[in-house]
Design a protein around this motif. Structure first.
Motif, PDB file in Angstrom:
ATOM      1  N   MET A   1       0.848  -1.192   0.000  1.00 25.76           N
ATOM      2  CA  MET A   1       0.000   0.000   0.000  1.00 25.76           C
ATOM      3  C   MET A   1       0.879   1.235   0.000  1.00 25.76           C
ATOM      4  N   PHE A   2       0.531   2.211  -0.851  1.00 26.16           N
ATOM      5  CA  PHE A   2       1.190   3.514  -0.872  1.00 26.16           C
ATOM      6  C   PHE A   2       0.197   4.560  -0.395  1.00 26.16           C
ATOM      7  N   VAL A   3       0.618   5.387   0.546  1.00 33.00           N
ATOM      8  CA  VAL A   3      -0.149   6.551   0.965  1.00 33.00           C
ATOM      9  C   VAL A   3       0.714   7.760   0.619  1.00 33.00           C
ATOM     10  N   VAL A   4       0.229   8.593  -0.287  1.00 32.61           N
ATOM     11  CA  VAL A   4       1.014   9.750  -0.710  1.00 32.61           C
ATOM     12  C   VAL A   4       0.857  10.851   0.335  1.00 32.61           C
ATOM     13  N   GLN A   5       1.977  11.248   0.909  1.00 34.69           N
ATOM     14  CA  GLN A   5       1.995  12.306   1.923  1.00 34.69           C
ATOM     15  C   GLN A   5       2.091  13.686   1.275  1.00 34.69           C
TER      16      GLN A   5
ATOM     17  N   ALA B   1       8.067  13.951  -4.242  1.00 28.54           N
ATOM     18  CA  ALA B   1       6.904  13.311  -3.620  1.00 28.54           C
ATOM     19  C   ALA B   1       7.384  12.474  -2.443  1.00 28.54           C
ATOM     20  N   LEU B   2       6.504  12.337  -1.479  1.00 31.96           N
ATOM     21  CA  LEU B   2       6.798  11.523  -0.305  1.00 31.96           C
ATOM     22  C   LEU B   2       5.659  10.533  -0.123  1.00 31.96           C
ATOM     23  N   ILE B   3       6.009   9.255  -0.042  1.00 35.06           N
ATOM     24  CA  ILE B   3       4.984   8.243   0.193  1.00 35.06           C
ATOM     25  C   ILE B   3       5.336   7.420   1.422  1.00 35.06           C
ATOM     26  N   LEU B   4       4.309   6.944   2.068  1.00 36.79           N
ATOM     27  CA  LEU B   4       4.437   5.968   3.129  1.00 36.79           C
ATOM     28  C   LEU B   4       4.039   4.635   2.514  1.00 36.79           C
ATOM     29  N   GLU B   5       4.952   3.674   2.528  1.00 38.43           N
ATOM     30  CA  GLU B   5       4.663   2.348   1.984  1.00 38.43           C
ATOM     31  C   GLU B   5       4.488   1.391   3.151  1.00 38.43           C
ATOM     32  N   ILE B   6       3.447   0.579   3.049  1.00 37.90           N
ATOM     33  CA  ILE B   6       3.151  -0.423   4.064  1.00 37.90           C
ATOM     34  C   ILE B   6       2.954  -1.748   3.350  1.00 37.90           C
ATOM     35  N   LYS B   7       3.598  -2.787   3.849  1.00 42.79           N
ATOM     36  CA  LYS B   7       3.443  -4.115   3.247  1.00 42.79           C
ATOM     37  C   LYS B   7       3.720  -5.178   4.293  1.00 42.79           C
ATOM     38  N   GLU B   8       3.227  -6.350   4.019  1.00 44.36           N
ATOM     39  CA  GLU B   8       3.417  -7.456   4.948  1.00 44.36           C
ATOM     40  C   GLU B   8       4.831  -7.993   4.819  1.00 44.36           C
TER      41      GLU B   8
ATOM     42  N   VAL C   1       2.854  14.314  -6.369  1.00 43.94           N
ATOM     43  CA  VAL C   1       1.968  13.576  -7.274  1.00 43.94           C
ATOM     44  C   VAL C   1       2.752  12.481  -7.981  1.00 43.94           C
ATOM     45  N   LEU C   2       2.184  11.299  -8.011  1.00 46.16           N
ATOM     46  CA  LEU C   2       2.752  10.148  -8.712  1.00 46.16           C
ATOM     47  C   LEU C   2       1.795   9.705  -9.802  1.00 46.16           C
ATOM     48  N   LYS C   3       2.356   9.141 -10.844  1.00 48.33           N
ATOM     49  CA  LYS C   3       1.555   8.478 -11.878  1.00 48.33           C
ATOM     50  C   LYS C   3       1.725   6.981 -11.658  1.00 48.33           C
TER      51      LYS C   3
ATOM     52  N   ASP D   1       2.373  -8.414 -20.956  1.00 51.69           N
ATOM     53  CA  ASP D   1       3.262  -8.019 -22.064  1.00 51.69           C
ATOM     54  C   ASP D   1       3.774  -6.587 -21.890  1.00 51.69           C
ATOM     55  N   SER D   2       3.536  -5.992 -20.752  1.00 52.26           N
ATOM     56  CA  SER D   2       3.920  -4.641 -20.328  1.00 52.26           C
ATOM     57  C   SER D   2       3.046  -3.533 -20.908  1.00 52.26           C
ATOM     58  N   SER D   3       2.073  -3.884 -21.749  1.00 48.27           N
ATOM     59  CA  SER D   3       1.170  -2.847 -22.246  1.00 48.27           C
ATOM     60  C   SER D   3       0.344  -2.302 -21.083  1.00 48.27           C
ATOM     61  N   SER D   4      -0.080  -1.068 -21.215  1.00 46.35           N
ATOM     62  CA  SER D   4      -0.799  -0.379 -20.156  1.00 46.35           C
ATOM     63  C   SER D   4      -2.276  -0.784 -20.126  1.00 46.35           C
ATOM     64  N   ILE D   5      -2.784  -1.051 -18.928  1.00 48.89           N
ATOM     65  CA  ILE D   5      -4.214  -1.285 -18.727  1.00 48.89           C
ATOM     66  C   ILE D   5      -4.876   0.046 -18.389  1.00 48.89           C
ATOM     67  N   THR D   6      -4.290   0.736 -17.411  1.00 49.27           N
ATOM     68  CA  THR D   6      -4.817   2.026 -16.984  1.00 49.27           C
ATOM     69  C   THR D   6      -3.735   2.791 -16.243  1.00 49.27           C
ATOM     70  N   SER D   7      -3.847   4.100 -16.252  1.00 55.46           N
ATOM     71  CA  SER D   7      -2.961   4.971 -15.481  1.00 55.46           C
ATOM     72  C   SER D   7      -3.812   5.971 -14.723  1.00 55.46           C
ATOM     73  N   PHE D   8      -3.319   6.414 -13.582  1.00 50.53           N
ATOM     74  CA  PHE D   8      -4.013   7.441 -12.819  1.00 50.53           C
ATOM     75  C   PHE D   8      -2.994   8.195 -11.981  1.00 50.53           C
ATOM     76  N   LEU D   9      -3.379   9.401 -11.588  1.00 46.49           N
ATOM     77  CA  LEU D   9      -2.543  10.220 -10.723  1.00 46.49           C
ATOM     78  C   LEU D   9      -2.989  10.026  -9.289  1.00 46.49           C
ATOM     79  N   ILE D  10      -2.025  10.099  -8.393  1.00 41.98           N
ATOM     80  CA  ILE D  10      -2.290   9.902  -6.977  1.00 41.98           C
ATOM     81  C   ILE D  10      -1.505  10.955  -6.192  1.00 41.98           C
ATOM     82  N   GLY D  11      -2.175  11.611  -5.251  1.00 38.97           N
ATOM     83  CA  GLY D  11      -1.477  12.574  -4.408  1.00 38.97           C
ATOM     84  C   GLY D  11      -2.180  13.907  -4.311  1.00 38.97           C
ATOM     85  N   ASP D  12      -1.376  14.960  -4.152  1.00 38.12           N
ATOM     86  CA  ASP D  12      -1.900  16.313  -3.954  1.00 38.12           C
ATOM     87  C   ASP D  12      -2.921  16.687  -5.016  1.00 38.12           C
ATOM     88  N   GLU D  13      -4.057  17.199  -4.561  1.00 32.89           N
ATOM     89  CA  GLU D  13      -5.131  17.706  -5.420  1.00 32.89           C
ATOM     90  C   GLU D  13      -5.662  16.668  -6.409  1.00 32.89           C
TER      91      GLU D  13
END
Length: 134
Positions: free
Chosen positions: A62-66, A113-120, A69-71, A78-90
């Motif tokens: 899990m990424f929480v953007v502090q 950008a600063l993210i908090l990453e949480i994983k098991e 902005v990240l894409k 096959d590395s082709s894109s399914i979807t992209s979105f922006l995450i973070g400020d505004e």
């Protein structure tokens, strides 16, 4: 108790600025054996985490953007894109959780950008992620 202050974060960005990968980590967990891995990641514009996935059943992350902005892009095998979105400020999205097997990449598009990453855990470097073979 552990506090993460402005000095810690600015030092992290300084390390990221001097890194060829344009990012740096500050581990909050005490050991790679900890059941929950927690870390701050500072990214500088242009930092790119290549398409990869996590094979192990327990390897959600899990990424929480502090700040900034990240894409985030989800990929087909096959590395082709399914979807992209922006995450973070505004943005409409401020956090994302990837399931094991989700092929994803991350790019810093703001100056930083600063993210908090949480994983098991535990974290085993050889099993941490699988890069796509292109």
């Amino acid at each position: 108790m552990r506090k993460v202050d402005k000095f810690n974060i600015e030092s992290l960005f300084e390390k990221a600025s001097n890194s060829s990968r344009k990012r740096a980590h500050l581990n909050l967990h005490t050991s790679f054996e900890d059941k929950v891995q927690r870390l701050y990641i500072a990214l500088i514009k242009g930092s790119y985490v290549e398409p990869h996935f996590h094979e192990q059943e327990h390897q959600w992350e899990m990424f929480v953007v502090q700040s900034g902005v990240l894409k985030v892009t989800l990929h087909n095998p096959d590395s082709s894109s399914i979807t992209s979105f922006l995450i973070g400020d505004e943005q409409d999205v401020h956090a994302v959780q990837f399931n094991p097997g989700d092929i994803h990449s991350v790019e810093c598009i703001s100056d930083r950008a600063l993210i908090l990453e949480i994983k098991e855990g535990p974290f085993i470097e050889e099993q941490a992620k699988t890069l796509l073979k292109l």
